[in-house]
Scaffold this active site. Structure first.
Site, PDB file in Angstrom:
ATOM      1  N   PRO A 126       0.891  -1.206  -0.154  1.00 40.83           N
ATOM      2  CA  PRO A 126      -0.062  -0.004  -0.102  1.00 40.83           C
ATOM      3  C   PRO A 126       0.877   1.227  -0.002  1.00 40.83           C
ATOM      4  O   PRO A 126       1.910   1.531   0.695  1.00 40.83           O
ATOM      5  CB  PRO A 126      -0.940   0.174   1.239  1.00 40.83           C
ATOM      6  CG  PRO A 126      -0.801  -1.523   1.776  1.00 40.83           C
ATOM      7  CD  PRO A 126       0.725  -2.022   1.401  1.00 40.83           C
ATOM      8  N   HIS A 131      10.325 -24.102  12.560  1.00 40.30           N
ATOM      9  CA  HIS A 131      10.785 -23.004  11.640  1.00 40.30           C
ATOM     10  C   HIS A 131      11.386 -23.863  10.549  1.00 40.30           C
ATOM     11  O   HIS A 131      12.488 -24.732  10.563  1.00 40.30           O
ATOM     12  CB  HIS A 131      11.820 -22.350  12.541  1.00 40.30           C
ATOM     13  CG  HIS A 131      12.446 -21.227  11.549  1.00 40.30           C
ATOM     14  ND1 HIS A 131      13.927 -21.335  11.400  1.00 40.30           N
ATOM     15  CD2 HIS A 131      12.098 -20.214  10.860  1.00 40.30           C
ATOM     16  CE1 HIS A 131      14.111 -20.410  10.549  1.00 40.30           C
ATOM     17  NE2 HIS A 131      13.146 -19.781  10.148  1.00 40.30           N
ATOM     18  N   GLU A 136      13.768 -22.526   7.389  1.00 40.19           N
ATOM     19  CA  GLU A 136      14.402 -21.402   6.696  1.00 40.19           C
ATOM     20  C   GLU A 136      14.845 -22.111   5.248  1.00 40.19           C
ATOM     21  O   GLU A 136      15.715 -22.884   5.314  1.00 40.19           O
ATOM     22  CB  GLU A 136      15.613 -21.064   7.350  1.00 40.19           C
ATOM     23  CG  GLU A 136      16.312 -19.943   6.756  1.00 40.19           C
ATOM     24  CD  GLU A 136      15.454 -18.795   6.066  1.00 40.19           C
ATOM     25  OE1 GLU A 136      14.994 -17.982   6.684  1.00 40.19           O
ATOM     26  OE2 GLU A 136      15.556 -18.766   4.693  1.00 40.19           O
ATOM     27  N   HIS A 148       8.039 -15.288   6.485  1.00 42.58           N
ATOM     28  CA  HIS A 148       8.870 -14.176   6.473  1.00 42.58           C
ATOM     29  C   HIS A 148       9.286 -14.279   5.062  1.00 42.58           C
ATOM     30  O   HIS A 148       9.533 -15.187   4.267  1.00 42.58           O
ATOM     31  CB  HIS A 148       9.964 -14.259   7.424  1.00 42.58           C
ATOM     32  CG  HIS A 148       9.537 -13.859   8.678  1.00 42.58           C
ATOM     33  ND1 HIS A 148       9.992 -12.919   9.612  1.00 42.58           N
ATOM     34  CD2 HIS A 148       8.370 -14.209   9.520  1.00 42.58           C
ATOM     35  CE1 HIS A 148       9.420 -12.627  10.721  1.00 42.58           C
ATOM     36  NE2 HIS A 148       8.438 -13.542  10.635  1.00 42.58           N
ATOM     37  N   GLU A 149       9.776 -12.852   4.607  1.00 43.19           N
ATOM     38  CA  GLU A 149      10.335 -12.442   3.168  1.00 43.19           C
ATOM     39  C   GLU A 149       9.454 -13.363   2.259  1.00 43.19           C
ATOM     40  O   GLU A 149       9.634 -14.252   1.435  1.00 43.19           O
ATOM     41  CB  GLU A 149      11.614 -13.320   3.058  1.00 43.19           C
ATOM     42  CG  GLU A 149      12.586 -12.647   3.899  1.00 43.19           C
ATOM     43  CD  GLU A 149      12.802 -13.458   5.295  1.00 43.19           C
ATOM     44  OE1 GLU A 149      12.716 -14.501   5.278  1.00 43.19           O
ATOM     45  OE2 GLU A 149      13.512 -12.706   6.068  1.00 43.19           O
ATOM     46  N   GLU A 181       5.932 -11.192   7.566  1.00 37.87           N
ATOM     47  CA  GLU A 181       6.870 -10.101   7.691  1.00 37.87           C
ATOM     48  C   GLU A 181       6.425  -9.161   6.810  1.00 37.87           C
ATOM     49  O   GLU A 181       5.745  -8.165   7.191  1.00 37.87           O
ATOM     50  CB  GLU A 181       8.323 -10.696   7.692  1.00 37.87           C
ATOM     51  CG  GLU A 181       9.247  -9.735   7.830  1.00 37.87           C
ATOM     52  CD  GLU A 181      10.566 -10.081   7.693  1.00 37.87           C
ATOM     53  OE1 GLU A 181      11.380  -9.980   8.594  1.00 37.87           O
ATOM     54  OE2 GLU A 181      10.849 -11.127   6.918  1.00 37.87           O
ATOM     55  N   GLU A 232      14.065  -7.233  13.084  1.00 43.68           N
ATOM     56  CA  GLU A 232      15.636  -7.578  12.934  1.00 43.68           C
ATOM     57  C   GLU A 232      16.396  -6.760  12.498  1.00 43.68           C
ATOM     58  O   GLU A 232      17.839  -6.885  12.899  1.00 43.68           O
ATOM     59  CB  GLU A 232      15.245  -9.141  11.825  1.00 43.68           C
ATOM     60  CG  GLU A 232      14.933  -8.481  10.705  1.00 43.68           C
ATOM     61  CD  GLU A 232      14.835  -9.517   9.406  1.00 43.68           C
ATOM     62  OE1 GLU A 232      14.761 -10.831  10.047  1.00 43.68           O
ATOM     63  OE2 GLU A 232      14.778  -9.316   8.347  1.00 43.68           O
TER      64      GLU A 232
END
Ligand code: CA
Length: 669
Positions: A185, A371, A373, A441-442, A460, A466
């Protein structure tokens, strides 16, 4: 010849429709939209607000190979409808939402029989429109969009740059006419009583959009390409498809944007039958220590997610009314670099006894948040998804944080491309099947699909906590921009809640990695109280108290986190100004949690408590900056005061520079 008369009327109506614009207004008449077709059959639209021009003639249409989707159209039909319904969701800022709008669909027929419906929905707080295309081709190669947003006037804007690989940028405040490109936005203040934000809703199987400057205050949609090579198309679509909704929220106040359910209203109802396993929660975890550089993701003696640490975190959670614990680095894959790990997300690190930890978490009633990654290697993750999710389900794990660190996705694919959108959708649907909530995230931008897939809890997609660990950090105004921009799309896993904002507790500890350098130029650029208030302001159904546990131990202000409920029923942004400050209240059952935060300016706030329930007396516990607090030189100075209040009362608060206030209202016994 009885049927001739209606036929004539129909033909006349069509002839008129071609010459005169077709219009539709919001139910309250605040916003008006007009569609027009040029003599060459090129579609366009205009928007008025309060009867004055808001968007001047702005083109509509798409660019595709071998089929003309921007001109040569004739209007076949114009249909209208109205809606006024309330709908509920299992969690959200508001569990009950109202969808009141007027709709107009313009059905166009183009060259070679191509059909394109342009659907408009106009609400009291903005509008959305989308393209629904039906062509005879099996595959349609999309090159871009013609969609324009030609604002009638200039204003002050807040946005991040239009980057197809990352949303982790600082916000820019500048005149709209100076914006070269922006991700959405993008929010604009046109006057003291006119605010707007351009975004998109319901992104499926389609690239994400940024807006690019044309001239003056005119912008055009630009779509993420499929690859980073020159002249790459933007999407490969079936012959029939619907684009995401292009949205413009338009309100009379800044907080009006925050309170607008428009993005959710433009998404489809929930597609998950049983949502009983989807639950908001507060969490802590092994995470911040890695960003501070005192522990590692694994492979050395500094590994953070050890069995011993896990048991300690679970104990702390269970003793402090926290429902979940995240363990980054438990599965021995990520090393904190972009080097591709040979990961197996179900295999524990040698010093992490997964059986023991899971059994202890179960015994204590604490949710284990796994998690994964991926380092951006989404194809490798897709290859493991079935096994991984089966394993999570079999072990009673219902929450998964995913990460895609790095610049874009593996193989040079833009993160926000159609390929990226497809990947994240695949993950969320597979997770829904296995009863797993996602915190990504990302990832791609939030476009309200949480209404349809409510297991996509939070994400995120922005500069979170971070960055304070290893860069100059997020400036004081950052948290006063996020609610009016990024969070209009949906919840953010910002992970607020650092009490040790200057990293005093890690002084002298060895630095275990070669990136970042906490302790000297790095810190959190707020007061302690702003960190507490951000738990209310920066909405996330999975809300993390991210600091090291030793900074929470015995700390009187941690009581707010103990009392806080991440599962709110209703919310209201009460006061504020984009980039300057905000005050928000959330109701959770019969309790209320209030948070207000400010930028680098100290501020006195007068807050009527008329949001409280009539006839109930509340014990208010107020966590406020001390009068001599300031984020730069005295960030820890705070007071905790108690007061008995009711709906008729008004409180006044002092907010220090980059400060805040948090209040819990609990019915008096
Ligand atoms: Ca990140």
């Amino acid at each position: 010849m009885r049927f001739h008369k209606p036929l004539i009327i129909c033909v006349l109506a069509l002839a008129c429709a071609c010459r005169k614009p077709a219009t539709v207004s919001s139910p309250d008449g605040f916003i008006g939209v007009a569609f027009a077709l040029s003599e060459a059959g090129e579609p366009s639209y205009t928007v008025t607000v309060d009867g004055a021009s808001f968007l001047e003639k702005s083109a509509l249409g798409l660019d595709a190979d071998n089929v003309n989707l921007s001109g040569g159209f004739k209007i076949k039909k114009i249909s209208r409808s109205t809606a006024d319904v309330t709908w509920t969701q299992p969690w959200g800022e508001n569990k009950v939402n109202r969808d009141r709008h007027n709709a107009m669909t313009v059905s166009l027929e183009g060259e070679n029989g191509v059909r394109m419906d342009i659907e408009f929905r106009v609400f009291d707080d903005g509008l959305g429109f989308r393209y629904c295309v039906s062509a005879s081709a099996d595959t349609l190669i999309l090159r871009g969009e013609r969609t324009q947003f030609c604002f009638a006037g200039d204003g002050e804007s807040w946005s991040i740059p239009g980057d197809f690989n990352s949303y982790e940028h600082l916000y820019r405040r500048m005149p709209l006419s100076d914006v070269k490109d922006a991700n959405t936005p993008i929010t604009v203040k046109f006057s003291e009583s006119l605010y707007a934000s351009v975004h998109e809703a319901a992104i499926y199987d389609y690239p994400e959009m940024v807006i690019k400057h044309l001239n003056g205050t005119a912008f055009e949609a630009s779509l993420a390409p499929l690859t980073r090579k020159a002249d790459t198309p933007c999407a490969s679509l079936g012959g029939s498809f619907a684009s995401p909704w292009r949205t413009i929220q338009i309100t009379r106040s800044a907080v009006g944007l925050v309170n607008s359910p428009l993005i959710l209203n433009l998404n489809e109802p929930c597609k998950i039958d049983d949502v009983s396993w989807i639950r908001p929660m507060k969490y802590i975890g092994v995470w911040w220590s890695m960003h501070l550089g005192i522990e590692s993701w694994g492979g050395d003696k500094y590994h953070g997610a050890t069995t011993e640490a896990a048991l300690h975190y679970i104990d702390f959670a269970s003793e402090n009314n926290i429902q979940g614990v995240l363990f980054e680095g438990w599965n021995d894959a990520w090393r904190g670099s972009e080097a591709l790990p040979d990961f197996d997300f179900t295999k524990a690190a040698p010093d992490f006894d997964i059986e023991k930890v899971l059994s202890y978490a179960r015994e204590k009633g604490i949710a284990f948040i796994s998690h994964n990654e991926t380092g951006g290697n989404f194809t490798r993750f897709e290859g493991q998804i079935s096994d991984d999710m089966d394993w999570l389900e079999a072990n009673g794990i219902h929450a998964l944080k995913t990460g895609y660190a790095g610049s874009g996705l593996y193989g040079g694919i833009p993160r926000h491309s159609q390929t990226g959108v497809r990947h994240f959708q695949k993950v969320v649907e597979k997770a829904a099947e296995k009863h797993i909530m996602i915190d990504a995230h990302e990832t791609i931008k939030a476009s309200g699909i949480r209404r349809t897939w409510p297991n996509f809890m939070t994400r995120e997609c922005g500069r979170g906590m971070e960055y304070n660990g290893w860069s100059a950090g997020n400036p004081p105004s950052h948290h006063e921009i996020l609610p009016y921009t990024r969070l209009l799309g949906g919840p953010m896993d910002y992970t607020p809640g650092v009490f040790d904002v200057e990293y005093r507790s890690i002084a002298g500890k060895p630095q275990v990695r070669d990136w970042g350098r906490p302790g000297t130029e790095c810190r959190v650029n707020t007061t302690l109280c702003k960190q507490i208030a951000n738990w209310v302001v920066l909405y996330s159904p999975l809300q993390m108290a991210c600091d090291l546990l030793e900074n929470y131990n015995e700390h009187p202000a941690f009581q707010f986190f103990r009392d806080f409920d991440a599962d709110c029923d209703a919310s209201e942004a009460l006061q504020g100004e984009v980039g300057e400050w905000i005050a928000v209240v959330r109701r959770c059952g019969n309790r209320y949690f209030y948070g207000a935060t400010t930028d680098e300016s100290a501020r006195e706030i007068t807050q009527p408590l008329d949001f409280l329930k009539e006839g109930v007396t509340y014990d208010a516990v107020i966590y406020a900056d001390a009068m001599d607090a300031s984020w730069e030189s005295n960030p820890y100075a705070y007071t905790i005061t108690r007061q008995t209040v009711s709906k008729d009362d008004t409180l006044t608060f002092h907010l220090a520079t980059s400060g805040g206030v948090a209040v819990s209202f609990i019915p008096a016994p």
